[in-house]
Scaffold this motif. Structure first.
Motif, short mmCIF file in Angstrom:
data_model
loop_
_atom_site.label_atom_id
_atom_site.label_comp_id
_atom_site.label_asym_id
_atom_site.label_seq_id
_atom_site.Cartn_x
_atom_site.Cartn_y
_atom_site.Cartn_z
N VAL A 8 0.85 -1.03 0.02
CA VAL A 8 -0.02 -0.03 0.04
C VAL A 8 0.85 1.04 -0.04
CG1 VAL A 8 -1.70 1.27 1.36
CG2 VAL A 8 -1.63 -1.21 1.32
N PRO A 9 0.87 2.07 -1.00
CA PRO A 9 1.78 3.20 -0.99
C PRO A 9 1.59 4.14 -0.11
CG PRO A 9 0.09 3.49 -2.78
CD PRO A 9 -0.05 2.08 -1.84
N ALA A 10 2.51 4.72 0.76
CA ALA A 10 2.33 5.73 1.90
C ALA A 10 1.62 6.83 1.27
CB ALA A 10 3.62 6.31 2.31
N GLN A 11 0.58 7.57 2.18
CA GLN A 11 -0.11 8.75 2.01
C GLN A 11 0.75 9.77 2.03
OE1 GLN A 11 -3.37 9.13 0.93
NE2 GLN A 11 -3.33 6.64 0.40
N ALA A 12 0.99 10.75 1.24
CA ALA A 12 1.67 11.92 1.32
C ALA A 12 1.06 12.99 2.10
CB ALA A 12 1.74 12.87 0.04
N VAL A 13 1.76 13.53 3.34
CA VAL A 13 1.39 14.33 4.38
C VAL A 13 1.27 15.71 3.74
CG1 VAL A 13 1.94 15.36 6.56
CG2 VAL A 13 2.79 13.02 6.10
N THR A 14 -0.04 16.31 4.07
CA THR A 14 -0.10 17.56 3.75
C THR A 14 -0.28 18.59 4.86
OG1 THR A 14 -1.82 16.78 1.71
CG2 THR A 14 -2.17 19.14 2.58
N TYR A 15 0.63 19.44 4.61
CA TYR A 15 0.95 20.64 5.62
C TYR A 15 0.17 21.77 5.33
CZ TYR A 15 4.77 17.70 6.97
OH TYR A 15 5.48 16.44 7.33
N GLY A 16 -0.50 22.31 6.32
CA GLY A 16 -1.34 23.62 6.14
C GLY A 16 -0.41 24.89 6.11
N THR A 17 -0.76 25.97 6.11
CA THR A 17 -0.24 27.26 5.91
C THR A 17 0.12 27.63 7.61
OG1 THR A 17 -1.12 28.06 4.01
CG2 THR A 17 0.05 29.77 5.47
N PRO A 18 1.51 27.77 7.73
CA PRO A 18 1.82 28.20 9.04
C PRO A 18 1.04 29.35 9.80
CG PRO A 18 3.50 27.75 7.90
CD PRO A 18 2.57 27.76 7.09
N THR A 19 0.78 29.42 11.16
CA THR A 19 0.15 30.72 11.57
C THR A 19 1.27 31.27 12.51
OG1 THR A 19 -0.74 29.33 13.39
CG2 THR A 19 -2.02 29.43 11.43
N ILE A 20 1.05 32.56 12.68
CA ILE A 20 2.16 33.26 13.34
C ILE A 20 1.20 34.51 14.14
CG2 ILE A 20 2.78 34.63 11.60
CD1 ILE A 20 5.81 34.87 12.77
N ALA A 21 1.55 34.70 15.42
CA ALA A 21 0.92 35.69 16.28
C ALA A 21 2.02 36.50 17.13
CB ALA A 21 -0.24 35.14 16.92
N LEU A 22 1.82 37.58 17.32
CA LEU A 22 2.96 38.35 18.24
C LEU A 22 2.08 38.87 19.36
CD1 LEU A 22 4.87 40.46 15.56
CD2 LEU A 22 5.29 38.33 16.48
N SER A 23 2.71 38.65 20.51
CA SER A 23 2.11 39.06 21.85
C SER A 23 1.87 40.62 21.97
CB SER A 23 2.90 38.61 23.03
OG SER A 23 4.22 39.29 23.00
N ALA A 24 2.64 41.50 20.93
CA ALA A 24 2.53 42.86 20.82
C ALA A 24 3.18 43.10 19.48
CB ALA A 24 3.44 43.50 21.92
N SER A 25 2.53 44.10 19.01
CA SER A 25 3.02 44.54 17.43
C SER A 25 3.79 45.68 17.44
CB SER A 25 1.61 44.93 16.45
OG SER A 25 0.89 43.88 16.25
N TYR A 26 3.84 46.42 18.63
CA TYR A 26 4.89 47.56 19.04
C TYR A 26 5.83 47.27 20.08
CZ TYR A 26 1.54 49.63 15.89
OH TYR A 26 0.64 49.86 14.74
N LEU A 27 7.06 47.46 20.10
CA LEU A 27 7.88 47.01 20.97
C LEU A 27 8.73 48.41 21.15
CD1 LEU A 27 9.08 45.01 23.09
CD2 LEU A 27 10.52 44.33 20.99
N SER A 28 9.36 48.48 22.36
CA SER A 28 10.02 49.71 22.66
C SER A 28 11.47 49.10 23.45
CB SER A 28 9.44 50.59 23.44
OG SER A 28 10.57 51.79 24.05
N GLY A 29 12.62 49.69 23.11
CA GLY A 29 13.88 49.17 23.77
C GLY A 29 14.67 50.46 23.76
#
Length: 442
Positions: A8-29
């Motif tokens: 039985v041929p192995a099923q190809a793994v389908t990967y979704g689009t990665p997700t990314i989230a930032l705890s803050a969009s603005y940062l000061s240093g």
């Protein structure tokens, strides 16, 4: 009979689009800073373990502020920590990218701002979310509640770290005000914190009723578990002070300093910035004045006025009564904060009465709280840093050699990032910040 095995041929793994989230969009240093805030980067991808994803960041605008090599990403799994080491003052955009399995990617933009280097950066921390720190009270466990003179929000900060407040409280509705009280002084007795507005006119010389407010909050818990509850308020202390001074021959010019059109931050103005109780007392409180100073106060001395029934003023709304004014030689400076420790040792944060005073001198004076006793200078403070020194967090044992004290700036009028904008007018709270710094007393 032989039966052929089926493959039985192995099923190809389908990967979704990665997700990314930032705890803050603005940062000061800050350039050269120690322990600047970090941003949490949360990533994921359907069909993949989060630990297999790669997170990177690159400069997409001004590499002179922070370049690709100035960004580090640590941690594994779904949440990583991104830190930036500022190269120069200003603004830049950073592109944060997650690379998932199957070569798929996703990006987010991190908007970054860096302020200039300061003296002794290892002793500096940055309290973000507000630039106009004006008073602070230690609540144990390395935490302090910090007030803001541009709002009625009280913020709980970890004194050892740069970053956003752990908790916030806004008591505007309980105070019955929609504008700022202009909180400038605070002190704690037991589980009660007393807060005072400046009691003066606004910068345009207009009377604003919320500024004529003192109030209390009740503390429960400590450290990161601190909770505040609204107590009581009194809104006639300014009126009481003016009436007392008039009855005593207008010695300090309070009636003139509070008149319509009179700005509070002038040498003959009217502006309270310090609040502390008298030695051994839980009833008499000292009000420390930023203005008036000379020539109104004889000899160019700073002014402290005792309120002899301060506890009853807040507990029952009793009209305030006063003791004789205390005139202190602070080298021509006035009171910017006034605090004592459990041993009855006082520190006075002294600075200019002027509105634009970033280049004027600041100093710390030790005092015993006794009228007629002279304060002694313990340290001169740097004036080259943005903002003005405004608050003493707590007073150490002043008899110990090398005692260290933490102060906080009001940086609201400072140009933190070199674009000419005042910090209090910045759009994003994460870019607003006050600086806390440790100083060794001589």
């Amino acid at each position: 009979m032989l039966v052929a095995a089926l493959t039985v041929p192995a099923q190809a793994v389908t990967y979704g689009t990665p997700t990314i989230a930032l705890s803050a969009s603005y940062l000061s240093g800050a350039v050269g800073a120690v322990g600047d805030p970090v941003v949490n980067v949360t990533v994921g991808q359907s069909g993949a373990d989060a630990s297999a994803l790669t997170v990177s960041a690159s400069a997409s605008s001004r590499a002179s502020v922070a370049g690709t090599g100035d960004v580090s990403v640590t941690g594994a799994g779904a949440v990583r920590q991104l830190a930036v080491a500022a190269r120069g003052r200003g603004y830049t955009n950073l592109t944060v990218k997650v690379t998932g399995l199957g070569g798929k990617t996703a990006t987010k933009t991190l908007y970054y701002a860096a302020s200039a280097a300061v003296q002794n950066p290892a002793d500096a921390r940055y309290l973000t979310g507000s630039a106009d720190a004006s008073a602070a009270v230690d609540v144990g466990g390395g935490f302090a509640v910090v007030a803001d003179d541009e709002s009625n929000v009280l913020r709980l900060y970890d004194r050892s770290r740069s970053g956003a407040p752990v908790k916030t409280w806004d008591f505007s509705s309980q105070l019955g005000v929609s504008k700022e009280v202009d909180i400038e002084g605070a002190t704690r007795i037991g589980n009660t914190i007393y807060w005072t507005g400046s009691l003066g006119n606004n910068k345009d010389g207009e009377y604003k009723a919320p500024r004529n407010t003192v109030f209390t909050t009740t503390v429960s818990g400590s450290g990161s578990g601190t909770q505040l509850a609204y107590g009581r308020s009194y809104k006639k202390l300014r009126d009481d002070l003016v009436a007392w001074d008039v009855a005593n021959g207008n010695r300090y010019g309070f009636a003139a300093g509070t008149a319509a059109g009179e700005a509070p931050k002038q040498i003959d103005g009217f502006n309270v910035e310090g609040l502390e109780f008298a030695p051994g007392s839980t009833t008499t409180a000292y009000l420390g004045f930023r203005a008036p100073l000379a020539p109104v106060v004889p000899g160019g001395k700073a002014l402290v006025v005792p309120v002899t029934n301060f506890d009853q003023v807040l507990a029952s709304g009793a009209r305030a009564t006063f003791g004789a004014g205390i005139e202190l030689d602070l080298g021509g400076l006035s009171v910017r904060d006034l605090r004592k420790n459990a041993a009855g040792q006082y520190l006075i944060l002294a600075g200019s009465w002027a509105a634009d005073d970033n280049s004027d001198p600041y100093a710390l004076y030790q005092w015993d709280g006794v009228p007629g006793h002279a304060p002694v200078k313990r340290a001169d403070l740097p004036t080259t840093d943005p903002g003005g020194w405004e608050a003493i967090v707590e007073v150490p044992d002043l008899s110990v050699a090398g005692a260290r004290v933490q102060l906080i700036t009001d940086s609201g009028s400072a140009d933190l990032y070199g674009d000419g904008a005042e910090a209090k007018d910045l759009t994003h709270p994460e870019w607003k910040k006050a600086r806390a710094a440790w100083f060794t007393l001589g």
